[in-house]
Design a protein around this motif. Structure first.
Motif, PDB file in Angstrom:
ATOM      1  N   GLU A 119       4.406   8.143  -1.564  1.00 59.25           N
ATOM      2  CA  GLU A 119       5.722   7.517  -1.516  1.00 59.25           C
ATOM      3  C   GLU A 119       6.056   6.937  -2.887  1.00 59.25           C
ATOM      4  OE1 GLU A 119       5.978   4.393   1.352  1.00 59.25           O
ATOM      5  OE2 GLU A 119       8.155   4.537   1.457  1.00 59.25           O
ATOM      6  N   GLY A 120       7.310   7.115  -3.324  1.00 58.53           N
ATOM      7  CA  GLY A 120       7.764   6.601  -4.618  1.00 58.53           C
ATOM      8  C   GLY A 120       7.677   7.614  -5.740  1.00 58.53           C
ATOM      9  N   LYS A 121       6.879   8.672  -5.569  1.00 59.50           N
ATOM     10  CA  LYS A 121       6.743   9.723  -6.580  1.00 59.50           C
ATOM     11  C   LYS A 121       7.867  10.742  -6.420  1.00 59.50           C
ATOM     12  CE  LYS A 121       2.727   8.336  -8.191  1.00 59.50           C
ATOM     13  NZ  LYS A 121       2.441   7.990  -9.537  1.00 59.50           N
ATOM     14  N   SER A 122       7.847  11.754  -7.277  1.00 55.57           N
ATOM     15  CA  SER A 122       8.780  12.874  -7.176  1.00 55.57           C
ATOM     16  C   SER A 122       8.012  14.128  -6.804  1.00 55.57           C
ATOM     17  CB  SER A 122       9.491  13.102  -8.513  1.00 55.57           C
ATOM     18  OG  SER A 122      10.304  12.017  -8.833  1.00 55.57           O
ATOM     19  N   VAL A 123       8.714  15.078  -6.228  1.00 61.36           N
ATOM     20  CA  VAL A 123       8.103  16.356  -5.877  1.00 61.36           C
ATOM     21  C   VAL A 123       9.143  17.456  -6.078  1.00 61.36           C
ATOM     22  CG1 VAL A 123       8.720  16.347  -3.423  1.00 61.36           C
ATOM     23  CG2 VAL A 123       6.637  17.488  -4.174  1.00 61.36           C
ATOM     24  N   CYS A 182       4.839  25.545   3.799  1.00 60.08           N
ATOM     25  CA  CYS A 182       4.500  24.826   2.574  1.00 60.08           C
ATOM     26  C   CYS A 182       4.257  23.363   2.920  1.00 60.08           C
ATOM     27  CB  CYS A 182       5.634  24.916   1.560  1.00 60.08           C
ATOM     28  SG  CYS A 182       6.000  26.567   1.004  1.00 60.08           S
ATOM     29  N   SER A 183       3.408  22.701   2.154  1.00 57.99           N
ATOM     30  CA  SER A 183       3.117  21.287   2.401  1.00 57.99           C
ATOM     31  C   SER A 183       3.032  20.515   1.088  1.00 57.99           C
ATOM     32  CB  SER A 183       1.786  21.138   3.116  1.00 57.99           C
ATOM     33  OG  SER A 183       1.761  21.920   4.260  1.00 57.99           O
ATOM     34  N   ILE A 184       3.412  19.258   1.091  1.00 58.41           N
ATOM     35  CA  ILE A 184       3.352  18.407  -0.100  1.00 58.41           C
ATOM     36  C   ILE A 184       2.185  17.448   0.009  1.00 58.41           C
ATOM     37  CG2 ILE A 184       4.581  16.695  -1.477  1.00 58.41           C
ATOM     38  CD1 ILE A 184       7.146  17.988  -0.593  1.00 58.41           C
ATOM     39  N   LEU A 185       1.286  17.429  -0.980  1.00 60.11           N
ATOM     40  CA  LEU A 185       0.113  16.544  -0.956  1.00 60.11           C
ATOM     41  C   LEU A 185       0.357  15.262  -1.695  1.00 60.11           C
ATOM     42  CD1 LEU A 185      -2.636  19.217  -1.614  1.00 60.11           C
ATOM     43  CD2 LEU A 185      -1.972  18.224   0.563  1.00 60.11           C
ATOM     44  N   LYS A 237      13.383  12.908  -5.772  1.00 58.98           N
ATOM     45  CA  LYS A 237      12.876  11.758  -6.529  1.00 58.98           C
ATOM     46  C   LYS A 237      12.658  10.571  -5.609  1.00 58.98           C
ATOM     47  CE  LYS A 237      15.198  13.079 -10.774  1.00 58.98           C
ATOM     48  NZ  LYS A 237      16.115  12.670 -11.830  1.00 58.98           N
ATOM     49  N   ASN A 238      11.775   9.666  -6.046  1.00 56.27           N
ATOM     50  CA  ASN A 238      11.528   8.422  -5.320  1.00 56.27           C
ATOM     51  C   ASN A 238      11.312   8.699  -3.829  1.00 56.27           C
ATOM     52  OD1 ASN A 238      11.188   5.697  -4.841  1.00 56.27           O
ATOM     53  ND2 ASN A 238      13.383   5.295  -4.730  1.00 56.27           N
ATOM     54  N   LEU A 239      10.291   9.495  -3.523  1.00 47.36           N
ATOM     55  CA  LEU A 239      10.020   9.918  -2.153  1.00 47.36           C
ATOM     56  C   LEU A 239       9.914   8.750  -1.180  1.00 47.36           C
ATOM     57  CD1 LEU A 239       7.387  12.674  -2.846  1.00 47.36           C
ATOM     58  CD2 LEU A 239       9.633  13.018  -1.826  1.00 47.36           C
ATOM     59  N   ARG A 240      10.435   8.987   0.006  1.00 52.41           N
ATOM     60  CA  ARG A 240      10.360   8.030   1.104  1.00 52.41           C
ATOM     61  C   ARG A 240       9.673   8.714   2.284  1.00 52.41           C
ATOM     62  NH1 ARG A 240      16.782   6.708   0.740  1.00 52.41           N
ATOM     63  NH2 ARG A 240      16.733   5.787  -1.354  1.00 52.41           N
ATOM     64  N   VAL A 241       9.083   7.930   3.157  1.00 50.35           N
ATOM     65  CA  VAL A 241       8.456   8.495   4.349  1.00 50.35           C
ATOM     66  C   VAL A 241       9.487   9.291   5.141  1.00 50.35           C
ATOM     67  CG1 VAL A 241       7.300   7.950   6.525  1.00 50.35           C
ATOM     68  CG2 VAL A 241       6.652   6.747   4.436  1.00 50.35           C
ATOM     69  N   THR A 245       0.846  -1.186   0.000  1.00 50.12           N
ATOM     70  CA  THR A 245       0.000   0.000   0.000  1.00 50.12           C
ATOM     71  C   THR A 245       0.883   1.238   0.000  1.00 50.12           C
ATOM     72  OG1 THR A 245      -1.631  -1.188   1.299  1.00 50.12           O
ATOM     73  CG2 THR A 245      -1.839   1.203   1.202  1.00 50.12           C
ATOM     74  N   GLN A 246       0.589   2.158  -0.917  1.00 49.24           N
ATOM     75  CA  GLN A 246       1.357   3.399  -0.946  1.00 49.24           C
ATOM     76  C   GLN A 246       0.966   4.251   0.247  1.00 49.24           C
ATOM     77  OE1 GLN A 246       0.567   5.086  -4.796  1.00 49.24           O
ATOM     78  NE2 GLN A 246       2.457   4.219  -5.581  1.00 49.24           N
TER      79      GLN A 246
END
Length: 137
Positions: free
Chosen positions: A36-40, A134-137, A102-106, A3-4
Motif C-alpha cells: 500500500e502507498g507504492k505504485s504499480v 496476473c497478480s501484483i506482489l 499510483k499511491n496504491l490503496r487496499v 503497518t503497511q
C-alpha cells in the motif's frame, strides 16, 4: 506506527467477440502484489490491424460488475473516468498500453482488464475472458 498492508490484484487478459481475426490483447503478468502507498504498472500488449486502435482499461472489484477506468489512442486522445483521474495513468505505444496506479490503496485490489474495444455498457454486458491471470506482489 502504521503497518503497511499487502494486497493482491488479479488481472485477466480479455478477448472480445467484436475483435477481428488478428486483434488480441495479452496481460503477461499473472498475479501482482504490492505494498500500500507504492505504485504499480500493469502491462497489456496488443495486436491489431487497425491503424488507430483505441485501448480501454476496466476494473472489476469483488462482487461487482466491470467499471470503465480509462481510454487511450495512439494520437494522444485520452479520457479517464472521474473517479480514476488522479492515480490511474496510461499511454499507448505501438504494441502496449500499460496502466500505472499510483499511491496504491487496499481498495485497488481487483481484476483489471485491458481491451481493444469498449466493452462495458450501461446494461453491463458479459465479458469473454482468456484465462491469463496476473497478480501484483
Amino acid at each position: 506506527m502504521i503497518t503497511q498492508m499487502l494486497f493482491s490484484v488479479l488481472i485477466y487478459a480479455t478477448v472480445f467477440h467484436e475483435c477481428h481475426g488478428e486483434d488480441s490483447v495479452d496481460q503477461p503478468e499473472k498475479h501482482i502484489a504490492e505494498v500500500e502507498g507504492k505504485s504499480v504498472t500493469l502491462k497489456c500488449k496488443y495486436k491489431t490491424a487497425l491503424s488507430q486502435p483505441e485501448l480501454f482499461w476496466y476494473i472489476q472489484r469483488a462482487n461487482d460488475f466491470p467499471k470503465y477506468i480509462l481510454w487511450r489512442n495512439k494520437i494522444g486522445t485520452k479520457d479517464n473516468d472521474a473517479q480514476f483521474q488522479e492515480r490511474f495513468q496510461s499511454e499507448v505505444s505501438s504494441d502496449s498500453v500499460p496502466l500505472t496506479i499510483k499511491n496504491l490503496r487496499v481498495s485497488d485490489s481487483a481484476v483489471y482488464y485491458c481491451a481493444l474495444r469498449p466493452t462495458v455498457t450501461e446494461t453491463h454486458s458479459t465479458l469473454t475472458q482468456k484465462q491469463s491471470k496476473c497478480s501484483i506482489l
